[in-house]
Design an enzyme around this catalytic site. Structure first.
Site, PDB file in Angstrom:
ATOM      1  N   HIS A 160       0.824  -1.215   0.000  1.00 48.42           N
ATOM      2  CA  HIS A 160       0.000   0.000   0.000  1.00 48.42           C
ATOM      3  C   HIS A 160       0.853   1.258   0.000  1.00 48.42           C
ATOM      4  CE1 HIS A 160       0.664  -1.203   4.196  1.00 48.42           C
ATOM      5  NE2 HIS A 160       0.672   0.082   4.483  1.00 48.42           N
TER       6      HIS A 160
ATOM      7  N   ARG B 271      -4.303   3.202  14.253  1.00 52.10           N
ATOM      8  CA  ARG B 271      -3.798   2.015  13.551  1.00 52.10           C
ATOM      9  C   ARG B 271      -3.441   0.897  14.533  1.00 52.10           C
ATOM     10  NH1 ARG B 271       1.650   0.090  12.075  1.00 52.10           N
ATOM     11  NH2 ARG B 271       1.888  -0.061   9.827  1.00 52.10           N
TER      12      ARG B 271
HETATM   13  O1  LIG Z   1      -2.215   6.352   6.501  1.00 52.59           O
HETATM   14  C1  LIG Z   1      -2.395   5.487   5.661  1.00 52.59           C
HETATM   15  O2  LIG Z   1      -3.275   5.548   4.803  1.00 52.59           O
HETATM   16  C2  LIG Z   1      -1.538   4.256   5.656  1.00 52.59           C
HETATM   17  C3  LIG Z   1      -0.287   4.438   6.437  1.00 52.59           C
HETATM   18  C4  LIG Z   1       0.491   3.157   6.516  1.00 52.59           C
HETATM   19  O3  LIG Z   1       1.316   2.873   5.696  1.00 52.59           O
HETATM   20  C5  LIG Z   1       0.144   2.193   7.572  1.00 52.59           C
HETATM   21  O4  LIG Z   1      -0.677   2.497   8.438  1.00 52.59           O
HETATM   22  O5  LIG Z   1       0.698   1.100   7.553  1.00 52.59           O
HETATM   23 FE   LIG Z   2       1.934   0.811   6.009  1.00 48.63          FE
END
Ligand SMILES: O=C(O)CCC(=O)C(=O)O
Ligand SMILES: [Fe+2]
Length: 291
Positions: free
Chosen positions: A267, A282
């Site tokens: 991603h 997260r």
């Molecule tokens: O903030 C985001 O959209 C992804 C960030 C990221 O790479 C993660 O949370 O692993």
């Molecule tokens: Fe990430």
């Protein structure tokens, strides 16, 4: 393979957001009890779609943690400081004055760990008025679309994955880069946690049995080769893996909880909202040693 739209799900609706991966889930409320039956249906949606965006949630950090724990142990980021009250949750924050964002290059989470994160769960607390999307790539398709000749080469390679000092970072450490570029993201010393690991370039997903081209920005070189020798082929795999037809793009709204499978995706958090704030909570789930 992918189920027909909405066919097999009894507890919520699933709507694909792109041809190759990604789905929106509506009609699910994570503040209510998630029974084993619902959980196994969410698991099926994740395995089929690789990235699921569970929309319109209103949950507390405790509720997000409780949902995350249903999938396994929580993986703590070796370099990033979690929230003071909830050390297992990392607040990803970009302020209007920050020039860089967290996760703004193609990667798969904790690839530098001996057992990288199985999945990542990001809950949107505050999103910009436009932008701040996250892009994903389907690494099964990246592998399956290689020629037989290239598959044979890929099958034999191992990658050396490094958590700090990636090549794109001009040799600067995370601490140096993040402290002046991302004001609210606190980097910690990983201590004796292992942050360099060797993995097979082609990994087999432990649940689906499908093979994926396991590449991302943490790869420094191929094992047994120099940086220079590795570069041309590594660049090829990195570029191939993110061909537009293998990707999807998640457009966030406050209350979206996106859960992705790091074992078969990479991603990229798009940094296109210079004067706005974006805040995500997260949680990463522990994974297995890639084989
Ligand atoms: O903030 C985001 O959209 C992804 C960030 C990221 O790479 C993660 O949370 O692993
Ligand atoms: Fe990430």
């Amino acid at each position: 393979m992918n189920a027909p739209r909405n066919a097999q799900y009894r507890h919520f609706e699933v709507q694909k957001i792109a041809g190759s991966m990604g789905a929106d889930i509506t009609g699910l409320d994570l503040s209510q009890e998630v029974t084993d039956e619902i959980l196994s249906e969410i698991r099926a949606a994740l395995l089929d779609n690789l990235v699921i965006c569970i929309r319109d949630q209103n949950i507390t950090p405790e509720q997000q943690l409780a949902f995350a724990r249903r999938w396994g142990d929580i993986h703590l980021h070796p370099f990033m400081q979690g929230m003071e009250e909830y050390p297992e949750i990392l607040a990803i924050i970009k302020r209007p004055t920050d020039k860089k964002n967290f996760g703004g290059s193609w990667h798969t989470d904790q690839m530098f760990s001996p057992s990288p994160a199985m999945g990542t769960m990001l809950y949107a607390k505050e999103v910009p008025s436009a932008g701040g999307d996250t892009m994903f790539a389907n690494l099964y398709l990246a592998y399956e679309s290689l020629s037989d000749g290239m598959k044979k080469i890929a099958d034999q390679l191992y990658t050396v994955c490094v958590g700090d000092n990636f090549k794109q970072a001009d040799g600067r450490s995370r601490k140096d880069r993040y402290s002046d570029q991302m004001t609210d993201m606190k980097v910690k010393d990983p201590g004796n946690v292992q942050t360099t690991s060797i993995h097979p370039l082609v990994r087999t997903h432990p649940e689906t049995g499908r093979k994926a081209l396991y590449v991302g920005g943490h790869v420094q070189r191929f094992d047994g080769m120099t940086d220079e020798e590795s570069e041309p082929l590594l660049n090829y795999f990195m570029k191939h893996a993110v061909r537009p037809e293998f990707t999807c793009r998640v457009r966030w709204a406050n209350g979206t909880l996106t859960f992705w499978d790091n074992r078969c995706t990479e991603h990229f958090a798009v940094n296109d909202y210079p004067a706005e704030t974006r805040i995500m909570h997260r949680i990463t789930i522990c994974g297995d040693k890639p084989f």
